[in-house]
Design a protein around this motif. Structure first.
Motif, mmCIF file in Angstrom:
data_model
loop_
_atom_site.group_PDB
_atom_site.id
_atom_site.type_symbol
_atom_site.label_atom_id
_atom_site.label_comp_id
_atom_site.label_asym_id
_atom_site.label_seq_id
_atom_site.Cartn_x
_atom_site.Cartn_y
_atom_site.Cartn_z
ATOM 1 N N SER A 161 0.828 -1.212 0.000
ATOM 2 C CA SER A 161 0.000 0.000 0.000
ATOM 3 C C SER A 161 0.854 1.251 0.000
ATOM 4 C CB SER A 161 -0.921 0.008 1.224
ATOM 5 O OG SER A 161 -1.867 -1.035 1.145
ATOM 6 N N SER A 162 1.948 1.215 0.753
ATOM 7 C CA SER A 162 2.867 2.352 0.813
ATOM 8 C C SER A 162 3.458 2.648 -0.565
ATOM 9 C CB SER A 162 3.988 2.054 1.811
ATOM 10 O OG SER A 162 5.033 2.991 1.689
ATOM 11 N N ILE A 163 3.899 1.604 -1.250
ATOM 12 C CA ILE A 163 4.522 1.772 -2.566
ATOM 13 C C ILE A 163 3.507 2.271 -3.590
ATOM 14 C CG2 ILE A 163 5.571 0.510 -4.499
ATOM 15 C CD1 ILE A 163 6.937 -1.272 -2.361
ATOM 16 N N ALA B 75 9.850 4.214 5.454
ATOM 17 C CA ALA B 75 10.293 2.911 4.945
ATOM 18 C C ALA B 75 10.350 1.898 6.082
ATOM 19 C CB ALA B 75 11.665 3.042 4.299
ATOM 20 N N GLN B 76 9.922 0.668 5.768
ATOM 21 C CA GLN B 76 9.952 -0.390 6.767
ATOM 22 C C GLN B 76 11.316 -1.068 6.846
ATOM 23 O OE1 GLN B 76 7.402 -1.051 8.837
ATOM 24 N NE2 GLN B 76 6.308 0.636 7.889
ATOM 25 N N ASN B 77 12.015 -1.118 5.718
ATOM 26 C CA ASN B 77 13.315 -1.780 5.676
ATOM 27 C C ASN B 77 14.096 -1.249 4.470
ATOM 28 O OD1 ASN B 77 12.297 -3.267 3.359
ATOM 29 N ND2 ASN B 77 11.241 -4.600 4.816
ATOM 30 N N ASN B 78 15.314 -1.738 4.280
ATOM 31 C CA ASN B 78 16.162 -1.236 3.198
ATOM 32 C C ASN B 78 15.610 -1.582 1.822
ATOM 33 O OD1 ASN B 78 18.004 -0.029 4.926
ATOM 34 N ND2 ASN B 78 19.276 -1.866 5.065
ATOM 35 N N TYR B 79 14.999 -2.761 1.689
ATOM 36 C CA TYR B 79 14.402 -3.150 0.408
ATOM 37 C C TYR B 79 13.278 -2.183 0.048
ATOM 38 C CZ TYR B 79 11.439 -5.651 -2.894
ATOM 39 O OH TYR B 79 10.662 -5.975 -3.984
ATOM 40 N N HIS B 80 12.426 -1.920 1.008
ATOM 41 C CA HIS B 80 11.324 -0.974 0.820
ATOM 42 C C HIS B 80 11.879 0.392 0.415
ATOM 43 C CE1 HIS B 80 7.593 1.118 2.821
ATOM 44 N NE2 HIS B 80 7.531 1.150 1.505
ATOM 45 N N LEU C 89 11.193 2.639 -3.010
ATOM 46 C CA LEU C 89 10.673 4.002 -2.909
ATOM 47 C C LEU C 89 11.561 4.995 -3.665
ATOM 48 C CD1 LEU C 89 9.622 3.996 0.852
ATOM 49 C CD2 LEU C 89 8.079 3.990 -1.115
ATOM 50 N N ASP C 90 12.859 4.816 -3.546
ATOM 51 C CA ASP C 90 13.789 5.683 -4.290
ATOM 52 C C ASP C 90 13.567 5.554 -5.792
ATOM 53 O OD1 ASP C 90 15.184 6.980 -2.254
ATOM 54 O OD2 ASP C 90 16.553 5.291 -1.974
ATOM 55 N N LYS C 91 13.385 4.328 -6.257
ATOM 56 C CA LYS C 91 13.246 4.079 -7.695
ATOM 57 C C LYS C 91 11.948 4.647 -8.269
ATOM 58 C CE LYS C 91 16.193 -0.011 -8.129
ATOM 59 N NZ LYS C 91 17.138 0.640 -9.054
ATOM 60 N N ILE C 92 10.903 4.699 -7.458
ATOM 61 C CA ILE C 92 9.625 5.192 -7.980
ATOM 62 C C ILE C 92 9.450 6.695 -7.755
ATOM 63 C CG2 ILE C 92 8.518 2.940 -7.761
ATOM 64 C CD1 ILE C 92 7.056 3.980 -5.285
ATOM 65 N N GLY C 93 10.491 7.348 -7.203
ATOM 66 C CA GLY C 93 10.464 8.807 -7.159
ATOM 67 C C GLY C 93 10.129 9.461 -5.843
ATOM 68 N N ALA C 94 10.132 8.710 -4.735
ATOM 69 C CA ALA C 94 9.896 9.347 -3.433
ATOM 70 C C ALA C 94 10.959 10.415 -3.201
ATOM 71 C CB ALA C 94 9.945 8.310 -2.315
ATOM 72 N N ASP C 95 10.535 11.595 -2.732
ATOM 73 C CA ASP C 95 11.472 12.701 -2.548
ATOM 74 C C ASP C 95 12.269 12.578 -1.258
ATOM 75 O OD1 ASP C 95 10.650 14.570 -4.864
ATOM 76 O OD2 ASP C 95 8.752 14.023 -3.924
ATOM 77 N N MET C 96 11.669 11.966 -0.255
ATOM 78 C CA MET C 96 12.378 11.734 1.004
ATOM 79 C C MET C 96 11.947 10.386 1.564
ATOM 80 S SD MET C 96 12.247 13.860 4.607
ATOM 81 C CE MET C 96 13.015 15.331 3.930
ATOM 82 N N VAL C 97 12.910 9.545 1.892
ATOM 83 C CA VAL C 97 12.626 8.244 2.495
ATOM 84 C C VAL C 97 13.069 8.301 3.952
ATOM 85 C CG1 VAL C 97 13.078 5.770 2.433
ATOM 86 C CG2 VAL C 97 12.906 7.062 0.288
ATOM 87 N N ILE C 98 12.157 7.979 4.849
ATOM 88 C CA ILE C 98 12.397 8.125 6.288
ATOM 89 C C ILE C 98 12.474 6.740 6.927
ATOM 90 C CG2 ILE C 98 11.512 9.168 8.416
ATOM 91 C CD1 ILE C 98 9.710 10.901 6.444
ATOM 92 N N HIS C 99 13.483 6.558 7.789
ATOM 93 C CA HIS C 99 13.655 5.292 8.526
ATOM 94 C C HIS C 99 13.514 5.590 10.024
ATOM 95 C CE1 HIS C 99 15.613 3.166 5.023
ATOM 96 N NE2 HIS C 99 15.910 4.408 4.714
ATOM 97 N N PRO C 100 12.331 5.826 10.531
ATOM 98 C CA PRO C 100 12.203 6.284 11.926
ATOM 99 C C PRO C 100 12.761 5.317 12.955
ATOM 100 C CG PRO C 100 10.057 5.711 11.009
ATOM 101 C CD PRO C 100 11.025 5.707 9.871
ATOM 102 N N GLU C 101 12.490 4.007 12.806
ATOM 103 C CA GLU C 101 12.961 3.042 13.788
ATOM 104 C C GLU C 101 14.476 2.927 13.744
ATOM 105 O OE1 GLU C 101 10.436 2.400 11.738
ATOM 106 O OE2 GLU C 101 8.710 2.104 13.059
#
Length: 219
Positions: free
Chosen positions: A80-82, A100-105, A109-121
Motif C-alpha cells: 500500500s505504501s509503494i 520505509a519499513q526496511n532497506n528493500y522498501h 521508494l527511491d526508484k519510484i520517485g519518493a522525494d524523502m525516504v524516512i527510517h524512523p525506527e
C-alpha cells in the motif's frame, strides 16, 4: 508562509507528524483507512478523511494532487505504501515523504520517485545507541547514509584545551562546526579558543570517523 500538508497513515509515526505540524500552525489533512483513527484526529487535524489511498479515485477526490507536501506514513503494509507513493507522484505531488519499513522498501521508494525516504525506527535506534554508549553524546543526527552530526558534551578529557591542541580534524577526520556555551553559540570557532567543561561541541563527519572520535571519549 503557511503550507498545506497531507499525512496518510495515522499510526504512531503519522499521528506524531500531524500533531507537530498543527503545533507549527500548518494546515494538515489527516487520512487513514481506519475510521477509528480518523475520528481520533478529527478535532486535531485541520481536516480528516477515511480512505483507501491505493485507489486513485480516492486520492483525486481528496484533492491530494493539489498538495505540495504529502507524508506517506502507512504502517506495515509495504504494498500500500509503494502504490500510494507511485500514484501521488503520477498525480504531480511536488514533495512526497515516505516511511520505509526496511532497506528493500527504501530502495523501491527511491526508484519510484519518493522525494524523502524516512527510517524512523532505524534512525531512532542509532540515536539511542550513541547516547547510551557514551555519557558525552547528547544527540545524533543522521545527514545521509555515511555522514552525521553529533552533539558532544565536553568532559575533563577535553576541557582547558583548544581545538588546535586537540587536533581533532587531523586525528579523527571530523570537524567541530560550532560550540554551545551556556546561552551562546560560537559558529566556526577559532581553533585557538579553549574548550570549557560542559561546552557542547557540534561535530560533523563521516560515521566511521565520528565513531572513532566517540570511542576516544568513552569513560
Amino acid at each position: 508562509m503557511k503550507k498545506d500538508y497531507a499525512v496518510i497513515g495515522l499510526g504512531r509515526f503519522g499521528a506524531s507528524i500531524v500533531r507537530e505540524l498543527i503545533e507549527l500552525e500548518m494546515d494538515v489533512l489527516a487520512v487513514d483507512i481506519d475510521e477509528n483513527r480518523v475520528n481520533e484526529y478529527a478535532d486535531i487535524a485541520t481536516k480528516s478523511a477515511i480512505g483507501d489511498t491505493t485507489d486513485e479515485r480516492v486520492l483525486k477526490n481528496l484533492g491530494l494532487g493539489n498538495f505540495d507536501n504529502v507524508i506517506v506514513a502507512i504502517g506495515d503494509n509495504i504494498q500500500s505504501s509503494i502504490l500510494t507513493t507511485l500514484l501521488l507522484k503520477d498525480m504531480g505531488v511536488k514533495h512526497v515523504s515516505v516511511k520505509a519499513q526496511n532497506n528493500y522498501h527504501a530502495r523501491v521508494l527511491d526508484k519510484i520517485g519518493a522525494d524523502m525516504v524516512i527510517h524512523p525506527e532505524r534512525d531512532m535506534g542509532k540515536r539511542i545507541a550513541h547516547k547510551l554508549a557514551s555519557t558525552s553524546v547528547l544527540d545524533y543526527l543522521e545527514l545521509s547514509d555515511e555522514h552525521s552530526i553529533v552533539e558532544i558534551k565536553a568532559q575533563e578529557n577535553l576541557a582547558d584545551q583548544s581545538l588546535l591542541d586537540l587536533d581533532i580534524r587531523a586525528e579523527y577526520g571530523v570537524s567541530v562546526i560550532a560550540i554551545k556555551r551556556d546561552e551562546d553559540i560560537i559558529v566556526s570557532p577559532d581553533p585557538t579558543v579553549n574548550i570549557q567543561r560542559d561546552d557542547i561541541l557540534i561535530v560533523i563527519g563521516d560515521d566511521q570517523d565520528l565513531t572513532r572520535f566517540e570511542k576516544s571519549l568513552i569513560d
